[in-house]
Scaffold this active site. Sequence first.
Site, PDB file in Angstrom:
ATOM      1  N   CYS A  41     -32.771  59.096  -4.384  1.00 26.53           N
ATOM      2  CA  CYS A  41     -31.450  58.941  -3.757  1.00 26.53           C
ATOM      3  C   CYS A  41     -30.328  59.072  -4.791  1.00 26.53           C
ATOM      4  O   CYS A  41     -30.211  58.240  -5.696  1.00 26.53           O
ATOM      5  CB  CYS A  41     -31.401  57.578  -3.067  1.00 26.53           C
ATOM      6  SG  CYS A  41     -29.770  57.044  -2.544  1.00 26.53           S
TER       7      CYS A  41
ATOM      8  N   CYS B 194     -27.864  56.171  -4.984  1.00 28.17           N
ATOM      9  CA  CYS B 194     -28.552  55.027  -5.604  1.00 28.17           C
ATOM     10  C   CYS B 194     -28.542  55.161  -7.125  1.00 28.17           C
ATOM     11  O   CYS B 194     -28.378  54.171  -7.845  1.00 28.17           O
ATOM     12  CB  CYS B 194     -29.996  54.930  -5.117  1.00 28.17           C
ATOM     13  SG  CYS B 194     -30.171  54.716  -3.339  1.00 28.17           S
TER      14      CYS B 194
END
Length: 83
Positions: A12, A15
């Site tokens: 991600c 993230c």
Amino acid sequence: MKEILYFSAKWCQPCKMLGPVMERLKFEGKINYRKIDVDSDTTLSPKYGVRNIPTLILLENGTETNRLVGAQPEQSILNFYNG
């Protein structure tokens, strides 16, 4: 006791941007969090209804009190954690 559940994944991109901010805030003693990899831990994501990552869930004495979704700037995380 306050704790943030930080739901993320290695793949991600948002993230990856949020990770260093979270680590720095924890290292400085400004927040307390537990990182949950949604690919490895398949129990907590459904329990808390996490559908997007990154997701930050604030727990106070084990009860969810607030949530943030998406990469956030440092000040937003501090405001979220401190109320």
